[in-house]
Write a protein that holds these residues in place. Sequence first.
Motif, PDB file in Angstrom:
ATOM      1  N   SER A  27       6.540 -20.094   8.267  1.00 23.18           N
ATOM      2  CA  SER A  27       6.825 -20.131   9.699  1.00 23.18           C
ATOM      3  C   SER A  27       5.980 -19.074  10.390  1.00 23.18           C
ATOM      4  O   SER A  27       5.733 -18.003   9.837  1.00 23.18           O
ATOM      5  CB  SER A  27       8.314 -19.903   9.965  1.00 23.18           C
ATOM      6  N   ASP A  30       3.874 -19.895  17.487  1.00 19.49           N
ATOM      7  CA  ASP A  30       2.987 -20.894  18.086  1.00 19.49           C
ATOM      8  C   ASP A  30       1.964 -20.164  18.957  1.00 19.49           C
ATOM      9  O   ASP A  30       2.325 -19.274  19.728  1.00 19.49           O
ATOM     10  CB  ASP A  30       3.815 -21.862  18.934  1.00 19.49           C
ATOM     11  N   PRO A  33       2.726 -20.752  23.071  1.00 23.75           N
ATOM     12  CA  PRO A  33       4.191 -20.743  23.140  1.00 23.75           C
ATOM     13  C   PRO A  33       4.746 -21.290  24.452  1.00 23.75           C
ATOM     14  O   PRO A  33       4.198 -21.055  25.516  1.00 23.75           O
ATOM     15  CB  PRO A  33       4.542 -19.269  22.979  1.00 23.75           C
ATOM     16  N   ARG A  34       5.848 -22.024  24.323  1.00 24.89           N
ATOM     17  CA  ARG A  34       6.579 -22.546  25.481  1.00 24.89           C
ATOM     18  C   ARG A  34       7.706 -21.605  25.871  1.00 24.89           C
ATOM     19  O   ARG A  34       8.347 -21.797  26.900  1.00 24.89           O
ATOM     20  CB  ARG A  34       7.134 -23.933  25.167  1.00 24.89           C
ATOM     21  N   HIS A  38       8.517 -18.652  20.398  1.00 21.11           N
ATOM     22  CA  HIS A  38       8.350 -20.058  19.977  1.00 21.11           C
ATOM     23  C   HIS A  38       7.693 -20.065  18.595  1.00 21.11           C
ATOM     24  O   HIS A  38       6.575 -19.616  18.415  1.00 21.11           O
ATOM     25  CB  HIS A  38       7.491 -20.793  20.997  1.00 21.11           C
ATOM     26  N   THR A  39       8.426 -20.560  17.623  1.00 22.48           N
ATOM     27  CA  THR A  39       7.996 -20.518  16.229  1.00 22.48           C
ATOM     28  C   THR A  39       7.862 -21.927  15.666  1.00 22.48           C
ATOM     29  O   THR A  39       8.641 -22.817  16.003  1.00 22.48           O
ATOM     30  CB  THR A  39       9.012 -19.714  15.394  1.00 22.48           C
ATOM     31  N   LEU A  40       6.879 -22.103  14.790  1.00 19.49           N
ATOM     32  CA  LEU A  40       6.697 -23.356  14.066  1.00 19.49           C
ATOM     33  C   LEU A  40       7.070 -23.133  12.609  1.00 19.49           C
ATOM     34  O   LEU A  40       6.714 -22.106  12.023  1.00 19.49           O
ATOM     35  CB  LEU A  40       5.249 -23.830  14.158  1.00 19.49           C
ATOM     36  N   THR A  65      14.217 -22.816   8.776  1.00 18.63           N
ATOM     37  CA  THR A  65      14.482 -22.979  10.211  1.00 18.63           C
ATOM     38  C   THR A  65      15.730 -22.195  10.605  1.00 18.63           C
ATOM     39  O   THR A  65      15.748 -21.496  11.627  1.00 18.63           O
ATOM     40  CB  THR A  65      14.634 -24.473  10.564  1.00 18.63           C
ATOM     41  N   GLN A  93       3.399 -35.843  18.757  1.00 17.57           N
ATOM     42  CA  GLN A  93       2.893 -34.937  17.718  1.00 17.57           C
ATOM     43  C   GLN A  93       1.384 -34.790  17.888  1.00 17.57           C
ATOM     44  O   GLN A  93       0.636 -35.755  17.764  1.00 17.57           O
ATOM     45  CB  GLN A  93       3.227 -35.485  16.331  1.00 17.57           C
ATOM     46  N   HIS A  99       5.876 -30.372  11.596  1.00 18.25           N
ATOM     47  CA  HIS A  99       6.269 -29.041  12.023  1.00 18.25           C
ATOM     48  C   HIS A  99       7.516 -29.105  12.881  1.00 18.25           C
ATOM     49  O   HIS A  99       7.702 -30.020  13.668  1.00 18.25           O
ATOM     50  CB  HIS A  99       5.142 -28.299  12.751  1.00 18.25           C
ATOM     51  N   ASN A 101       9.598 -27.205  15.727  1.00 14.87           N
ATOM     52  CA  ASN A 101       9.510 -26.227  16.811  1.00 14.87           C
ATOM     53  C   ASN A 101      10.861 -25.551  16.963  1.00 14.87           C
ATOM     54  O   ASN A 101      11.885 -26.223  17.127  1.00 14.87           O
ATOM     55  CB  ASN A 101       9.176 -26.924  18.134  1.00 14.87           C
ATOM     56  N   LEU A 103      12.501 -23.134  19.508  1.00 16.36           N
ATOM     57  CA  LEU A 103      12.290 -22.579  20.841  1.00 16.36           C
ATOM     58  C   LEU A 103      13.496 -21.765  21.278  1.00 16.36           C
ATOM     59  O   LEU A 103      14.568 -22.329  21.543  1.00 16.36           O
ATOM     60  CB  LEU A 103      12.052 -23.707  21.847  1.00 16.36           C
TER      61      LEU A 103
END
Length: 140
Positions: A27, A30, A33-34, A38-40, A65, A93, A99, A101, A103
């Motif tokens: 992980s 991103d 990021p939004r 924000h992690t993938l 996650t 995608q 992936h 997300n 958030l």
Amino acid sequence: MENCIFCKIVNGEVESEKIHETANVISFLDVNPRAPGHTLVIPKEHVEVLTELEDEVACDIFKVTKKVEKLLKESLDADAFTIGINDGRAAGQEIPHLHINVLPRFEGDGGKPIHSVIENPPREKISKTAEKIRKTSNKS
């Protein structure tokens, strides 16, 4: 896959801000990021969609996650989370490597619930849809 940016991150060919890693999953933040944090969360093995993922790795990816959510909650004091997968090109995608997300959400952040992503209600009764799904399930 040699041109996949996520595979390059897994292989250390591209830098990333890693958050957590296991034998099967990584992980990282991103780069677009939004939201803050924000992690993938991705499998290290290249698969494009969830149905291609081995069951053992599917369990691991959701464990990671969960761990990431906990880390983000504690470090960023997030109020809630939106967790989503754009599973295939038609779902939005952009990178063809599975992936998740994660958030972080904050009161008043202007974000909407996941139900706001699509507006395409079924034309047939849900009982008919359920029947189709159960018939398919019985074949598998």
